[in-house]
Motif scaffolding. Structure first.
Motif, mmCIF file in Angstrom:
data_model
loop_
_atom_site.group_PDB
_atom_site.id
_atom_site.type_symbol
_atom_site.label_atom_id
_atom_site.label_comp_id
_atom_site.label_asym_id
_atom_site.label_seq_id
_atom_site.Cartn_x
_atom_site.Cartn_y
_atom_site.Cartn_z
ATOM 1 N N GLU A 138 0.825 -1.198 0.000
ATOM 2 C CA GLU A 138 0.000 0.000 0.000
ATOM 3 C C GLU A 138 0.861 1.249 0.000
ATOM 4 N N VAL A 139 0.272 2.331 -0.520
ATOM 5 C CA VAL A 139 0.973 3.606 -0.617
ATOM 6 C C VAL A 139 0.106 4.700 -0.015
ATOM 7 N N GLU A 140 0.758 5.703 0.543
ATOM 8 C CA GLU A 140 0.044 6.831 1.160
ATOM 9 C C GLU A 140 0.724 8.125 0.739
ATOM 10 N N LYS A 168 -5.902 1.189 -3.207
ATOM 11 C CA LYS A 168 -5.485 -0.161 -3.615
ATOM 12 C C LYS A 168 -4.706 -0.855 -2.497
ATOM 13 N N LYS A 169 -5.243 -0.824 -1.303
ATOM 14 C CA LYS A 169 -4.551 -1.446 -0.172
ATOM 15 C C LYS A 169 -4.469 -2.954 -0.371
ATOM 16 N N GLY A 170 -3.266 -3.464 -0.165
ATOM 17 C CA GLY A 170 -3.046 -4.895 -0.327
ATOM 18 C C GLY A 170 -2.746 -5.318 -1.747
ATOM 19 N N THR A 171 -2.798 -4.366 -2.698
ATOM 20 C CA THR A 171 -2.557 -4.717 -4.103
ATOM 21 C C THR A 171 -1.583 -3.773 -4.798
ATOM 22 N N PHE A 172 -1.218 -2.651 -4.157
ATOM 23 C CA PHE A 172 -0.356 -1.670 -4.819
ATOM 24 C C PHE A 172 1.106 -2.122 -4.754
ATOM 25 N N VAL A 173 1.718 -2.258 -5.931
ATOM 26 C CA VAL A 173 3.139 -2.583 -6.033
ATOM 27 C C VAL A 173 3.806 -1.478 -6.833
ATOM 28 N N LEU A 174 4.729 -0.773 -6.224
ATOM 29 C CA LEU A 174 5.367 0.388 -6.844
ATOM 30 C C LEU A 174 5.950 0.048 -8.202
ATOM 31 N N GLN A 175 6.656 -1.071 -8.284
ATOM 32 C CA GLN A 175 7.370 -1.427 -9.509
ATOM 33 C C GLN A 175 6.447 -1.763 -10.672
ATOM 34 N N ASP A 176 5.139 -1.885 -10.407
ATOM 35 C CA ASP A 176 4.185 -2.166 -11.485
ATOM 36 C C ASP A 176 3.797 -0.912 -12.261
ATOM 37 N N HIS A 177 4.192 0.256 -11.761
ATOM 38 C CA HIS A 177 3.745 1.521 -12.350
ATOM 39 C C HIS A 177 4.878 2.210 -13.105
ATOM 40 N N GLY A 178 4.469 3.032 -14.089
ATOM 41 C CA GLY A 178 5.450 3.697 -14.934
ATOM 42 C C GLY A 178 5.278 5.203 -14.953
ATOM 43 N N ASN A 179 5.600 5.809 -16.084
ATOM 44 C CA ASN A 179 5.613 7.264 -16.197
ATOM 45 C C ASN A 179 4.249 7.897 -15.958
ATOM 46 N N GLU A 180 3.178 7.218 -16.353
ATOM 47 C CA GLU A 180 1.844 7.792 -16.164
ATOM 48 C C GLU A 180 1.546 7.985 -14.676
#
Length: 253
Positions: free
Chosen positions: A16-18, A41-53
């Motif tokens: 998760e991210v805050e 997206k608690k429990g599902t957010f993975v930083l490395q899955d995201h890009g420039n957008e």
């Protein structure tokens, strides 16, 4: 007017991210709700899955400023990944807002966290098993009603202990799956063999493999094996160190 900055806390174990916005030393609401969807997206957010957008939406939440300070709370490894991601984002010609990260606080390393959780789980199992053994030391345990109650409770303890042990084992499973696909004779087998450092899959100029294969490292207590699953019929060949060859282990004769 003091420059605003964004605080991001990313917890890889919780996935998760805050986000928090600060200006003049005071927290301000993040406008537009663009970052709220990531926090939900608690429990599902993975930083490395995201890009420039992902970083562009962060910039939009700050009215598309030309530069933004991001103060980060996360593990050292994840912060290093974030730095690389932002380096790529900042050099993109389409980027209108440069984001500069700073490690504000470091979360415990994931390996350390897993060890502590595993240690706690093992202690919990030991406590459960100790209580289980005491159940049968109760006086008059021979009485049928008391004995049945103790056995039922003992079975429940066994189940809980099993669940804890399974969770500890799952934490130690650091397997990452990679899928290779491509047209015939594109060199998939040669690439996989090169990555592994062993010529496991056959290589030829013509189409050679032409099947779905799964390659994984065996656990320490298991032997190297090849498993065929054809029409739900399983056949297993195991490597015999003494004979230096594959031996039939399981399957139809």
């Amino acid at each position: 007017m003091a420059k605003a900055y964004l605080q991001m806390k990313y917890h890889p174990a919780k996935k998760e991210v805050e986000f928090r916005r600060f200006e003049n030393g005071k927290e301000q609401a993040i406008r537009g709700g663009k970052l709220q969807k990531y926090m939900n997206k608690k429990g599902t957010f993975v930083l490395q899955d995201h890009g420039n957008e992902f970083f562009r939406e962060i910039a939009r939440a700050f009215d598309s400023v030309k530069s933004l300070d991001m103060r980060v709370i996360t593990t050292k490894i994840d912060y290093e990944d974030l730095e690389q991601m932002l380096e790529y984002y900042n050099t993109d010609p389409e980027t209108k807002c440069k984001i500069t990260p700073t490690l504000l606080a470091e979360l415990p390393d994931m390996n350390q966290t897993f060890k502590e959780v595993a240690n706690f789980g093992e202690q919990a199992v030991a406590i459960l098993e100790a209580h289980r053994s005491k159940l049968f030391d109760i006086k008059n345990i021979s009485q049928e009603s008391v004995k049945k109650s103790a056995e039922a409770f003992a079975a429940q303890i066994d189940e809980e202990a099993k669940n804890i042990k399974e969770k500890i084992e799952s934490m130690n499973d650091n397997k990452v799956s990679l899928c290779f696909t491509g047209v015939y004779s594109a060199g998939k087998s040669a690439l996989i063999n090169s990555i592994l450092g062993y010529r496991i899959l056959p290589e030829k100029i013509t189409s050679e493999t032409a099947k779905l294969f799964q390659i994984s490292s065996p656990k320490d207590e298991k032997k190297v094996s090849i498993i065929f699953d054809i029409d739900n019929v399983k056949t297993v060949l195991e490597w015999d160190e003494n004979n230096n060859s594959l031996e039939f282990k399981e399957g139809p004769h």
